[in-house]
Design a protein around this motif. Structure first.
Motif, short mmCIF file in Angstrom:
data_model
loop_
_atom_site.label_atom_id
_atom_site.label_comp_id
_atom_site.label_asym_id
_atom_site.label_seq_id
_atom_site.Cartn_x
_atom_site.Cartn_y
_atom_site.Cartn_z
N SER A 154 0.84 -1.21 0.00
CA SER A 154 0.00 0.00 0.00
C SER A 154 0.86 1.25 0.00
CB SER A 154 -0.92 0.01 1.22
OG SER A 154 -1.87 -1.01 1.14
N HIS A 155 1.94 1.22 0.77
CA HIS A 155 2.86 2.35 0.83
C HIS A 155 3.49 2.60 -0.53
CE1 HIS A 155 6.61 4.23 2.94
NE2 HIS A 155 5.91 5.12 2.26
N ALA A 156 3.98 1.55 -1.16
CA ALA A 156 4.59 1.70 -2.49
C ALA A 156 3.58 2.26 -3.49
CB ALA A 156 5.13 0.36 -2.96
N ALA A 157 2.36 1.75 -3.47
CA ALA A 157 1.33 2.24 -4.39
C ALA A 157 1.03 3.72 -4.12
CB ALA A 157 0.06 1.41 -4.25
N PHE A 158 0.98 4.12 -2.85
CA PHE A 158 0.75 5.52 -2.51
C PHE A 158 1.84 6.41 -3.08
CE2 PHE A 158 1.59 9.11 0.33
CZ PHE A 158 0.37 9.78 0.24
N GLU A 159 3.08 5.91 -3.08
CA GLU A 159 4.20 6.69 -3.60
C GLU A 159 4.42 6.46 -5.10
OE1 GLU A 159 7.79 6.83 -1.36
OE2 GLU A 159 6.73 7.42 0.47
N ARG A 160 3.41 5.86 -5.75
CA ARG A 160 3.44 5.66 -7.20
C ARG A 160 4.60 4.77 -7.64
NH1 ARG A 160 2.81 12.08 -7.67
NH2 ARG A 160 0.80 12.20 -6.65
N ALA A 161 4.82 3.73 -6.84
CA ALA A 161 5.90 2.79 -7.11
C ALA A 161 5.38 1.37 -6.94
CB ALA A 161 7.06 3.05 -6.15
N GLU A 162 6.27 0.43 -7.02
CA GLU A 162 5.91 -0.97 -6.85
C GLU A 162 6.87 -1.61 -5.85
OE1 GLU A 162 5.63 -4.72 -9.79
OE2 GLU A 162 4.76 -2.84 -10.53
N ALA A 163 6.34 -2.38 -4.92
CA ALA A 163 7.18 -3.09 -3.95
C ALA A 163 7.53 -4.46 -4.51
CB ALA A 163 6.46 -3.22 -2.62
N GLY A 164 8.80 -4.74 -4.62
CA GLY A 164 9.23 -6.03 -5.16
C GLY A 164 9.57 -7.05 -4.09
N ILE A 165 9.46 -6.68 -2.82
CA ILE A 165 9.83 -7.58 -1.73
C ILE A 165 8.80 -8.68 -1.57
CG2 ILE A 165 8.70 -6.26 0.10
CD1 ILE A 165 11.29 -6.88 1.80
N ASP A 166 9.26 -9.84 -1.13
CA ASP A 166 8.34 -10.94 -0.84
C ASP A 166 8.54 -11.38 0.62
OD1 ASP A 166 10.68 -12.50 -0.78
OD2 ASP A 166 10.31 -13.38 -2.74
N VAL A 167 7.73 -12.30 1.06
CA VAL A 167 7.77 -12.75 2.45
C VAL A 167 9.15 -13.29 2.82
CG1 VAL A 167 6.83 -14.44 4.08
CG2 VAL A 167 5.29 -13.19 2.57
N ALA A 168 9.76 -14.06 1.93
CA ALA A 168 11.06 -14.67 2.23
C ALA A 168 12.14 -13.60 2.44
CB ALA A 168 11.47 -15.62 1.11
N ALA A 169 12.17 -12.59 1.60
CA ALA A 169 13.17 -11.53 1.73
C ALA A 169 12.94 -10.72 3.01
CB ALA A 169 13.14 -10.62 0.52
N LEU A 170 11.69 -10.45 3.31
CA LEU A 170 11.37 -9.71 4.53
C LEU A 170 11.76 -10.51 5.77
CD1 LEU A 170 10.11 -7.07 5.50
CD2 LEU A 170 7.88 -8.20 5.45
N ARG A 171 11.40 -11.77 5.79
CA ARG A 171 11.76 -12.64 6.91
C ARG A 171 13.27 -12.72 7.07
NH1 ARG A 171 8.68 -17.11 5.97
NH2 ARG A 171 7.08 -16.27 7.33
N SER A 172 14.00 -12.83 5.98
CA SER A 172 15.45 -12.92 6.01
C SER A 172 16.08 -11.67 6.63
CB SER A 172 15.99 -13.14 4.59
OG SER A 172 17.39 -13.12 4.58
N ALA A 173 15.54 -10.51 6.31
CA ALA A 173 16.06 -9.26 6.87
C ALA A 173 15.93 -9.22 8.39
CB ALA A 173 15.34 -8.06 6.25
N PHE A 174 14.86 -9.80 8.91
CA PHE A 174 14.66 -9.83 10.36
C PHE A 174 15.46 -10.93 11.04
CE2 PHE A 174 10.55 -7.74 9.23
CZ PHE A 174 10.78 -6.57 9.94
N GLU A 175 15.66 -12.05 10.36
CA GLU A 175 16.28 -13.22 10.99
C GLU A 175 17.80 -13.17 10.99
OE1 GLU A 175 14.43 -16.52 9.00
OE2 GLU A 175 12.61 -16.35 10.23
N ARG A 176 18.41 -12.31 10.22
CA ARG A 176 19.88 -12.20 10.21
C ARG A 176 20.38 -11.79 11.58
NH1 ARG A 176 22.29 -12.39 5.33
NH2 ARG A 176 20.91 -12.25 3.54
N LYS A 177 21.57 -12.21 11.91
CA LYS A 177 22.21 -11.84 13.18
C LYS A 177 23.48 -11.07 12.87
CE LYS A 177 19.20 -14.01 15.66
NZ LYS A 177 17.97 -13.37 15.76
N PRO A 178 23.58 -9.79 13.15
CA PRO A 178 22.48 -8.96 13.66
C PRO A 178 21.44 -8.68 12.57
CG PRO A 178 24.38 -7.58 13.24
CD PRO A 178 24.80 -9.00 12.96
N SER A 179 20.25 -8.39 13.01
CA SER A 179 19.15 -8.12 12.08
C SER A 179 19.48 -6.91 11.21
CB SER A 179 17.88 -7.85 12.88
OG SER A 179 16.83 -7.52 12.01
#
Length: 133
Positions: free
Chosen positions: A7-32
């Motif tokens: 929704s944020h990307a659409a509001f800014e007239r863009a497209e979000a290319g992230i998926d669940v796996a990439a998002l999860r990976s960003a949080f699970e890295r040590k350090p995050s």
């Protein structure tokens, strides 16, 4: 969080290319790689903020880069954005980071007014993107 990101990307007239796996990976890295805050109302997500730690060669200090702050349009004006920004600022302070920096599209005058009301000052710069293939 992914529907809010889209929704944020659409509001800014863009497209979000992230998926669940990439998002999860960003949080699970040590350090995050990524810190995030999600605002809810009546049990559902209505806004979010994400941030990463960066380093400024000009100041020689680390700072928090606020990558995204978004509140659904039907929930704006209710203090959610201010609460998210407060949480981001507290996170930076707890880590002894010198400041929080971010950008917003130059056409988004409502966001600029909101940020000024929160005590932020604006720097005149343009953001460039160079794809690396």
């Amino acid at each position: 969080m992914l529907p809010l990101i889209r929704s944020h990307a659409a509001f800014e007239r863009a497209e979000a290319g992230i998926d669940v796996a990439a998002l999860r990976s960003a949080f699970e890295r040590k350090p995050s790689w990524l810190a995030a805050w999600i605002a809810t109302q009546r049990g559902g997500p209505v806004g979010y903020a994400t941030a990463t730690v960066d380093f400024s060669t000009w100041t020689g200090r680390r700072f928090l880069h606020l990558d995204c702050l978004f509140v659904r349009q039907d929930c704006r004006g209710s203090g959610i954005g201010a609460a998210l920004l407060y949480a981001v600022r507290a996170y930076a302070a707890a880590r002894s980071l010198s400041e929080v920096q971010w950008q917003t599209p130059d056409w988004n005058e409502d966001a600029a007014r909101f940020y000024r009301r929160q005590g932020a000052s604006m720097l005149r710069k343009s953001r460039f993107v160079l794809r690396v293939d």
